[in-house]
Design a protein around this motif. Structure first.
Motif, PDB file in Angstrom:
ATOM      1  N   PHE A   1     -16.007  -4.656  51.833  1.00 15.83           N
ATOM      2  CA  PHE A   1     -17.460  -4.657  51.646  1.00 15.83           C
ATOM      3  C   PHE A   1     -18.007  -6.076  51.612  1.00 15.83           C
ATOM      4  O   PHE A   1     -19.043  -6.377  52.221  1.00 15.83           O
ATOM      5  CB  PHE A   1     -17.805  -3.919  50.346  1.00 15.83           C
ATOM      6  N   LEU A   2     -17.309  -6.955  50.916  1.00 14.99           N
ATOM      7  CA  LEU A   2     -17.757  -8.348  50.826  1.00 14.99           C
ATOM      8  C   LEU A   2     -17.775  -9.014  52.197  1.00 14.99           C
ATOM      9  O   LEU A   2     -18.758  -9.662  52.586  1.00 14.99           O
ATOM     10  CB  LEU A   2     -16.833  -9.133  49.891  1.00 14.99           C
ATOM     11  N   VAL A   3     -16.686  -8.871  52.944  1.00  9.17           N
ATOM     12  CA  VAL A   3     -16.583  -9.546  54.235  1.00  9.17           C
ATOM     13  C   VAL A   3     -17.649  -9.041  55.195  1.00  9.17           C
ATOM     14  O   VAL A   3     -18.347  -9.823  55.859  1.00  9.17           O
ATOM     15  CB  VAL A   3     -15.169  -9.357  54.823  1.00  9.17           C
ATOM     16  N   LEU A   4     -17.791  -7.720  55.291  1.00  8.21           N
ATOM     17  CA  LEU A   4     -18.779  -7.173  56.223  1.00  8.21           C
ATOM     18  C   LEU A   4     -20.201  -7.442  55.745  1.00  8.21           C
ATOM     19  O   LEU A   4     -21.116  -7.606  56.566  1.00  8.21           O
ATOM     20  CB  LEU A   4     -18.541  -5.674  56.423  1.00  8.21           C
ATOM     21  N   SER A   5     -20.396  -7.517  54.440  1.00  9.08           N
ATOM     22  CA  SER A   5     -21.714  -7.893  53.921  1.00  9.08           C
ATOM     23  C   SER A   5     -22.052  -9.334  54.302  1.00  9.08           C
ATOM     24  O   SER A   5     -23.205  -9.640  54.638  1.00  9.08           O
ATOM     25  CB  SER A   5     -21.753  -7.739  52.398  1.00  9.08           C
ATOM     26  N   LEU A   6     -21.056 -10.208  54.256  1.00  9.33           N
ATOM     27  CA  LEU A   6     -21.284 -11.594  54.681  1.00  9.33           C
ATOM     28  C   LEU A   6     -21.666 -11.648  56.152  1.00  9.33           C
ATOM     29  O   LEU A   6     -22.533 -12.422  56.563  1.00  9.33           O
ATOM     30  CB  LEU A   6     -20.026 -12.432  54.430  1.00  9.33           C
TER      31      LEU A   6
ATOM     32  N   GLU B   1     -25.958 -12.410  60.159  1.00  7.65           N
ATOM     33  CA  GLU B   1     -26.680 -11.980  61.352  1.00  7.65           C
ATOM     34  C   GLU B   1     -28.152 -11.714  61.076  1.00  7.65           C
ATOM     35  O   GLU B   1     -28.986 -11.842  61.977  1.00  7.65           O
ATOM     36  CB  GLU B   1     -26.017 -10.727  61.930  1.00  7.65           C
ATOM     37  N   THR B   2     -28.482 -11.324  59.871  1.00  9.90           N
ATOM     38  CA  THR B   2     -29.890 -11.029  59.546  1.00  9.90           C
ATOM     39  C   THR B   2     -30.626 -12.234  58.971  1.00  9.90           C
ATOM     40  O   THR B   2     -31.794 -12.115  58.602  1.00  9.90           O
ATOM     41  CB  THR B   2     -29.973  -9.861  58.543  1.00  9.90           C
TER      42      THR B   2
ATOM     43  N   HIS C   1     -33.659 -12.617  66.874  1.00  8.21           N
ATOM     44  CA  HIS C   1     -32.217 -12.518  67.074  1.00  8.21           C
ATOM     45  C   HIS C   1     -31.756 -11.072  67.194  1.00  8.21           C
ATOM     46  O   HIS C   1     -30.801 -10.783  67.933  1.00  8.21           O
ATOM     47  CB  HIS C   1     -31.490 -13.191  65.903  1.00  8.21           C
ATOM     48  N   LEU C   2     -32.419 -10.159  66.490  1.00 12.04           N
ATOM     49  CA  LEU C   2     -31.965  -8.772  66.447  1.00 12.04           C
ATOM     50  C   LEU C   2     -32.690  -7.863  67.420  1.00 12.04           C
ATOM     51  O   LEU C   2     -32.183  -6.794  67.757  1.00 12.04           O
ATOM     52  CB  LEU C   2     -32.126  -8.209  65.025  1.00 12.04           C
ATOM     53  N   GLU C   3     -33.877  -8.254  67.846  1.00 12.34           N
ATOM     54  CA  GLU C   3     -34.652  -7.372  68.710  1.00 12.34           C
ATOM     55  C   GLU C   3     -34.089  -7.401  70.131  1.00 12.34           C
ATOM     56  O   GLU C   3     -33.771  -8.463  70.659  1.00 12.34           O
ATOM     57  CB  GLU C   3     -36.120  -7.800  68.739  1.00 12.34           C
ATOM     58  N   PRO C   4     -33.956  -6.225  70.785  1.00 14.19           N
ATOM     59  CA  PRO C   4     -33.459  -6.209  72.168  1.00 14.19           C
ATOM     60  C   PRO C   4     -34.442  -6.880  73.102  1.00 14.19           C
ATOM     61  O   PRO C   4     -35.652  -6.800  72.928  1.00 14.19           O
ATOM     62  CB  PRO C   4     -33.331  -4.711  72.474  1.00 14.19           C
TER      63      PRO C   4
END
Length: 803
Positions: free
Chosen positions: A34-39, A44-45, A264-267
């Motif tokens: 959870f920590l790694v993927l949260s990082l 990214e956000t 960064h996130l919008e297609p």
């Protein structure tokens, strides 16, 4: 908690070391994932939120809508003169533009490619970049001024003061006026050097609607002001775009304001549309892995609760009430989770290098943020995971427990709850396994799919299109490359594998057909282009020297040009077959074109981008055009060939940086995001399944230990060891098989959403789900069979004595 409660917790953990290790270890792994993927999700956000007052900055998006166009959709680029037209119609609007890109910087007589951005003098009115030296706004008002990042300044000037010194960029000298702080990695902007944007108002394309040559940014003090301005844009487009786009200009292109932190996130046309889906997917993997770990903790804690039943009974006899017991066991749960969190934090720190290597990132743990968040997580998870075991333990009736010959195990209700939790755990685990299989299958598919050309043995030389090259230099370096040993052919064009070169389209239609026609991508090619790529001819012929009408450069205005189309264009333009298209004339907004050949589709672009219709125009002397890219067919070692070409290039045109790579490497850039996401998903999914197995093993051990006497009686009555194993394994397989009813629908929805972003997805075969279930079943059997075999081999007399 007092010291007696802590002593009780210590004795409980050390007395039942196996369950303690499973409880804490499973939860620690879940917290680490959870920590790694949260990082990763946090990184990214967080793009461009480091910009001062980023919430006031908006990217102007162009949203294209032309029938059949391969370029429909949002783009973060606009025409060059858009800002000037906006400020003419809306005085007082604050904005700036960023253009340019990679450019050559002369260093020691050899050109080096750097990120050079051309910006308006108003750049610092919008982007308040932190400066290390100098006044950025003042420097950009000087047409010969330049600003360097700290890294670029050190690279070219070492420890000396760069301010006031000269740097040569694209054969033009600039005076360094200041140094700005390096941009962090979580930025969409590539700003190594800033130079003033040249004024080219006499260029007819500067104000031409339909172009997309740079980025335009506007600044508004409040979101409301941005919304009010955005409502005025349709009328602005209809008014200003009418000369180039016709009466329905606002139907073909719309302008929208996108907060800079969202770009960064919008297609968009120039970025992968899968980025947001990837981030959401990996975020869910982290959450679900943590949830599996919590469920695992609850399952083992409730199973182990019976082992402390007599302790609870004695405490009640000595005066402890239910509230005190609940507080004690909740405190124990929180402390256990805290211990697991500490171990999870250490595992995350140890695992980050592996995750960074797999995902191509450089994530680090920001302890100032993570420690408080982890403390909150410990409190929430501790209470959530410990509330049921605490209530269960505190409700045991003291007299009944002390009078009983065995500790209570929760009865039928407790068994059903534990089975339900196993179903939930393995439902998610089964979905993870199926999802991993689908992701790997799709990644493998796009990497090995037939692209319509022979990708092996191809080199793409992007620097051949550098504007600093003269015609004589292009011809000289091209001839030198052709003479290299191992080079079979060299072809020039304004498009190449990997999406290199220009990307353009125009409307085409069959002669006599009403309307504007359909937008079709077009590529300018030179001699040997199709032979170099190994394109497959479906019908007709390719360009050659014997037909004068093939050469578009030698034809008078208005005369029909010969073109070659791809297979997709046959159906797009309304022909019945490739043979039917040969010799037919198609027209558009300029001059007529005659189809002389049809080749198979050649996919030069992202597998997430639809393979569009295309036609090819021939130039006998392609070196005379701008933006040409060279494609080299060769034999031998790619590294040796690249080294030989680099040597030829630096001897011939050292003032232009050499930029070349294999076609495989260029195409790999399209696959990298999905490949990295697949690797991260597989790591998370594998650990989630491991946590489920740990919990299942613990339950198998617990249940087997509680059924020793039953097993002894069954063996006394004639049951064989095989019968006992079948009984125990079968009881654990029932919830695992039932878990597929949860896992399959989850996996189907998730996989279909993921595959929807690809132009050529693999089919969602039932084989994925069957294999996923088979893997989950085998894992479950392997997990519990050891305990079952040990129980089945026990002598009946020993089993009856040691219950």
């Amino acid at each position: 908690m007092n010291r007696f409660a802590l002593l009780s917790l210590y004795r409980s953990l050390t007395r039942h070391k196996l369950y303690a290790a499973l409880n804490i270890g499973g939860l620690a792994v879940g917290i680490a994932v959870f920590l790694v993927l949260s990082l990763y999700v946090r990184f990214e956000t967080s793009y461009d939120k480091w910009l001062p007052e980023h919430e006031k900055i908006y990217t102007v998006q162009s949203i294209w809508n032309f029938p059949g166009s391969p370029f429909n959709g949002p783009s973060n680029s606009t025409m060059s003169g858009l800002l000037e037209q906006i400020q003419e119609d809306f005085p007082g609007v604050v904005g700036t533009r960023i253009g340019g890109g990679e450019s050559s910087v002369l260093r020691g007589g050899v050109a080096v490619r750097e990120d050079v951005a051309e910006v308006d003098p108003s750049f610092f009115d919008v982007f308040r970049l932190p400066m290390a030296r100098g006044d950025g706004a003042t420097v950009l008002k000087d047409p010969t001024g330049a600003l360097l990042s700290e890294t670029i300044a050190r690279k070219y000037f070492g420890n000396s003061d760069p301010v006031g010194q000269t740097i040569t960029i694209a054969s033009k000298n600039y005076r360094v006026g200041g140094v700005f702080r390096d941009l962090p990695k979580n930025s969409e902007f590539k700003l190594g050097i800033l130079v003033p944007m040249p004024r080219v108002h006499d260029d007819e394309n500067w104000y031409r609607w339909g172009g997309s040559s740079l980025q335009t940014f506007l600044r508004f003090e409040t979101p409301e002001a941005a919304r009010v301005f955005e409502q005025k844009l349709p009328a602005f487009v209809a008014r200003r775009g009418r000369p180039d786009l016709g009466e329905k200009a606002s139907d073909h292109v719309k302008l929208a304001l996108l907060p800079v932190a969202r770009q960064h996130l919008e297609p968009q046309l120039t970025a992968s549309s899968s980025r947001k889906i990837t981030i959401v997917t990996l975020g869910l993997v982290g959450l679900l892995t943590l949830l599996i770990a919590i469920v695992n903790y609850v399952n083992l804690a409730t199973a182990r609760a019976g082992l402390r039943a007599r302790e609870v009974a004695m405490r009640k006899v000595l005066g402890a009430d239910q509230g005190a017991l609940v507080k004690q066991f909740l405190g124990e749960a929180v402390l256990t989770v805290a211990l697991a969190a500490l171990i999870g934090l250490m595992l995350a720190e140890l695992g980050l290098p592996l995750v960074n290597a797999a995902g191509g990132h450089s994530l680090t743990i920001p302890y100032g943020v993570v420690v408080p968040a982890l403390a909150l997580l410990v409190l929430v998870v501790g209470i959530a995971a410990g509330i049921y075991p605490a209530l269960l333990l505190s409700r045991f009736p003291a007299a009944a427990v002390l009078a009983s010959a065995r500790a209570p195990g929760g009865g039928r209700a407790g068994t059903r709850i534990r089975e339900a939790l196993v179903v939930f755990q393995f439902g998610l685990a089964s979905a993870f396994i199926v999802g991993t299989l689908v992701l790997f299958a799709q990644t493998r598919h796009v990497q090995q799919a037939d692209l319509g050309f022979q990708r092996e043995g191809l080199l793409i030389v992007r620097s051949m299109g550098d504007s600093a090259l003269t015609l004589a230099q292009r011809r000289a370096v091209g001839a030198a490359i052709r003479r290299l040993p191992g080079v079979e052919s060299v072809a020039l064009g304004d498009g190449a594998a990997g999406g290199t070169g220009q990307d353009q389209a125009t409307n085409l239609k069959q002669a006599g057909t009403p309307g504007l026609g359909t937008s079709v991508r077009w590529i300018e090619v030179g001699p040997s282009f199709f032979q170099t790529y190994g394109a497959r001819v479906i019908a007709g012929r390719l360009f050659d020297e014997a037909h004068g009408a093939d050469d578009a450069a030698g034809l008078p205005e208005g005369q029909a040009r010969n073109i070659v189309i791809n297979r997709r264009a046959v159906t797009t333009l309304g022909f019945r077959s490739p043979q039917d298209a040969i010799g037919k004339s198609v027209g558009g907004t300029t001059y007529p074109r005659t189809i002389i050949g049809v080749v198979d589709d050649m996919r030069f672009y992202s597998p997430r981008e639809p393979n569009s219709a295309a036609f090819y125009i021939y130039f006998r002397q392609p070196e005379e055009g701008e933006g040409r890219v060279a494609t080299v067919r060769f034999q031998g070692d790619p590294r040796a060939m690249l080294a030989a070409m680099r040597g030829v290039w630096q001897r011939t045109v050292p003032q232009v940086p050499f930029d070349a790579d294999t076609a495989d490497a260029r195409l790999a850039l399209f696959y990298s995001d999905d490949q990295q996401a697949t690797q991260l998903f597989a790591i998370g999914a594998g650990l989630a399944v491991l946590i489920g197995c740990v919990g299942l093993w613990g339950l198998a051990s617990f249940n087997t230990a509680r059924r020793v006497k039953e097993i002894g009686i069954r063996k006394t009555l004639g049951a064989s060891a095989t019968d006992i194993v079948k009984l125990l394994v079968g009881e654990f397989l029932r919830p695992v098989l039932l878990a597929n009813l949860i896992g399959w629908p989850l996996a189907f929805v998730a996989a279909r959403t993921w595959l929807a972003g690809f132009d050529d997805p693999v089919g969602l075969s039932p084989l994925f789900f069957l294999v996923g279930s088979l893997v989950a079943t085998i894992v479950a059997v392997v997990t519990v069979i050891g305990q079952s075999l040990r129980a089945s081999r026990a002598a009946p007399a020993w089993a009856l004595r040691h219950d």
